[in-house]
Enzyme design. Structure first.
Site, short mmCIF file in Angstrom:
data_model
loop_
_atom_site.label_atom_id
_atom_site.label_comp_id
_atom_site.label_asym_id
_atom_site.label_seq_id
_atom_site.Cartn_x
_atom_site.Cartn_y
_atom_site.Cartn_z
N ASP A 68 65.21 13.24 66.38
CA ASP A 68 65.26 11.86 66.87
C ASP A 68 64.88 11.78 68.34
O ASP A 68 64.17 10.87 68.76
CB ASP A 68 66.66 11.26 66.66
CG ASP A 68 66.76 9.89 67.33
OD1 ASP A 68 66.01 9.00 66.91
OD2 ASP A 68 67.53 9.74 68.30
N ARG A 110 57.98 7.15 70.25
CA ARG A 110 58.00 5.74 69.87
C ARG A 110 57.97 4.85 71.10
O ARG A 110 57.32 3.81 71.14
CB ARG A 110 59.25 5.43 69.03
CG ARG A 110 59.19 5.99 67.61
CD ARG A 110 60.55 5.99 66.95
NE ARG A 110 61.10 4.64 66.86
CZ ARG A 110 62.40 4.35 66.80
NH1 ARG A 110 63.30 5.32 66.83
NH2 ARG A 110 62.80 3.12 66.71
N LYS A 161 72.19 10.41 64.21
CA LYS A 161 73.11 10.89 65.24
C LYS A 161 74.57 10.69 64.83
O LYS A 161 75.41 11.55 65.03
CB LYS A 161 72.83 10.17 66.57
CG LYS A 161 71.49 10.59 67.19
CD LYS A 161 71.10 9.74 68.39
CE LYS A 161 70.46 8.45 68.00
NZ LYS A 161 69.84 7.67 69.05
N HIS A 186 80.24 2.46 66.13
CA HIS A 186 79.04 2.48 66.97
C HIS A 186 78.58 1.06 67.23
O HIS A 186 78.59 0.22 66.34
CB HIS A 186 77.92 3.26 66.26
CG HIS A 186 76.63 3.27 67.03
ND1 HIS A 186 76.42 4.15 68.08
CD2 HIS A 186 75.52 2.51 66.93
CE1 HIS A 186 75.21 3.92 68.58
NE2 HIS A 186 74.64 2.94 67.92
N SER A 242 67.23 6.53 63.30
CA SER A 242 67.54 7.07 64.62
C SER A 242 69.04 6.98 64.89
O SER A 242 69.69 7.96 65.26
CB SER A 242 66.74 6.29 65.67
OG SER A 242 67.18 6.56 66.96
N1 URA Z 1 68.98 2.97 69.47
C1 URA Z 1 68.73 4.19 68.93
O1 URA Z 1 69.53 5.09 69.05
N2 URA Z 1 67.57 4.36 68.28
C2 URA Z 1 66.67 3.38 68.12
O2 URA Z 1 65.64 3.62 67.50
C3 URA Z 1 66.94 2.14 68.69
C4 URA Z 1 68.11 1.96 69.35
#
Ligand code: URA
Length: 436
Positions: free
Chosen positions: A162, A169, A188, A83, A184
């Site tokens: 999320d 947020r 995932k 990632h 976050s």
């Molecule tokens: N990318 C994400 O997936 N989440 C965040 O909080 C910031 C960047």
């Protein structure tokens, strides 16, 4: 009975939350029994008071379980995911997938489209005529077992908590907290089923984390979460002060990824693919150490195995692999315009964010989720930081389909380039590696 008000109060006072309190919060966010105003208040207390690594891991685990989790256990071998926190010109996955697969580590990648200067990996891969990115899970798994690599669009309902938290947020100025960001991203990643994870945490003008300190802190937090969840995780902090490689734009980036596989890619993107791939081989137990992994990655290129695997990958997903052989088949834009240097000197800085913005203006990315991407447009750099340049020499070529937009992009490119007289200090691409 647990009350959200008490949880907010406790965090406001700087106290540690219990696992039950964190689970109560995430469940309430997911099933919408906690109103947005309480969630927003809680997020703000986290920004001010922080969460320790135990709380962060528990938050992530609860978010990961808030929706579907993908079961990849029928794929043979140790599945390693990669990632990137995102940067300008980051086409790494496209080259890395076939490289790593050709060394025997399965790459089962779910990828997004997203908003950005260019499309996401999925959009880029759709540059190959016929390429299918919506694969039923059985076919996805079968393909990884057959050729060790598949990249599919994300259809499962991964970490819905999320999605809700991120949306809040975004409008309450609570994005910037290491625990919230790490949770976050990792929720995932963990939900998508890989056994081990290599994270490319970018830092610099074109990155989400502007400073090295913040990038290292984020990397550490994510590695700790992986450790807590029993998924071996390595975070590599890498430079994103200037665009990665020379190409920014979907087809342009696919062509550059093919160049990497042919051993003709720019040095920086090639180095990054070799390094990240080496970690994937180490975590996938196909290399004993980093040096062995790097050697295997280099061999995958020089032997032609990675390029061959790219062709198999493209044709397995319905795409025309003739384009890998001959990338000149990709459609060109109506216009190609050179942006010329206005003075003689040395390129001291290239603001990656602005190069990305120029690509976006040309139509390479999405301004909102309904925007349609133009796959062929983008910015091709001729000069990188440290290169000498003569007045009127081309800095970049704009690949454009609209002259008005090209004019606008030209101004942004000129703003992105700083030309001076002193050679800037050479910065390493790989800044720091974080392991448990
Ligand atoms: N990318 C994400 O997936 N989440 C965040 O909080 C910031 C960047």
């Amino acid at each position: 009975m647990m009350r959200m008000l008490d949880i907010i109060h406790k965090k406001r006072e700087g106290l540690e939350l219990t696992p039950e309190e964190i689970q109560f919060f995430v469940k309430g966010v997911t099933d919408e029994t906690i109103p947005d105003y309480q969630t927003a208040a809680f997020l703000m207390t986290v920004v001010f008071q922080g969460m320790n690594s135990k709380e962060t891991a528990l938050l992530t685990e609860a978010m990961m379980h808030s929706g579907d989790t993908i079961d990849l256990s029928s794929i043979q071998g140790i599945k390693v995911d990669k990632h990137s926190t995102g940067g300008v010109g980051d086409k790494t996955t496209i080259a890395l997938g076939p490289m790593v697969a050709s060394c025997g580590v399965p790459v089962a990648k779910m990828s997004g489209r997203g908003l950005g200067h260019t499309g996401g990996t999925i959009d880029k891969l759709e540059s190959f005529p016929g390429f299918q990115t919506s694969l039923p899970i059985e076919r996805f798994i079968q393909q990884v077992n057959d050729i060790k690599v598949a990249v599919a669009g994300q259809t499962a309902n991964l970490a819905p908590a999320d999605k809700k938290l991120y949306a809040l947020r975004d409008v309450t100025d609570t994005i910037e907290n290491i625990s919230l960001i790490a949770g976050s991203i990792m929720s995932k990643k963990l939900a998508s089923g890989a056994d081990a994870i290599v994270l490319d945490v970018k830092t610099g003008s074109g990155a989400f984390m502007k400073t090295r300190e913040d990038a290292v802190a984020l990397g550490k937090a994510m590695v700790e979460i992986g450790d807590h969840m029993g998924r071996e995780t390595v975070a590599v902090v890498t430079d994103m002060d200037q665009p990665l490689g020379l190409a920014v734009g979907n087809i342009l980036e696919v062509k550059e990824a093919i160049d990497v596989l042919k051993g003709q890619g720019p040095d920086d993107i090639t180095e990054l693919c070799v390094h990240l791939g080496a970690w994937m081989l180490v975590l996938g137990k196909k290399a004993g150490n980093l040096e062995e992994g790097e050697q295997a990655m280099q061999d995958s290129i020089s032997s032609g195995r990675a390029l061959e695997r790219m062709k198999q990958f493209v044709s397995s997903q319905g795409g025309d692999s003739g384009y890998v052989e001959d990338p000149s088949l990709f459609p060109a834009t109506k216009h190609m315009l050179e942006v010329k240097a206005t003075s003689t000197g040395i390129v001291t800085q290239i603001d990656a964010e602005n190069i990305g913005r120029a690509a976006l203006i040309l139509g390479a990315g999405r301004e909102n989720k309904d925007s349609v991407i133009d796959l062929s447009v983008g910015v091709l750099l001729h000069k990188k930081t440290g290169d000498p340049v003569e007045k009127d020499e081309p800095l970049v070529t704009l690949h454009a389909n609209d002259l008005e937009k090209a004019k606008e992009a030209e101004a942004v490119v000129l703003e992105a380039y700083s030309i001076g007289q002193e050679q800037p200090a050479k910065k390493p691409l790989i800044i720091e590696v974080i392991q448990a």
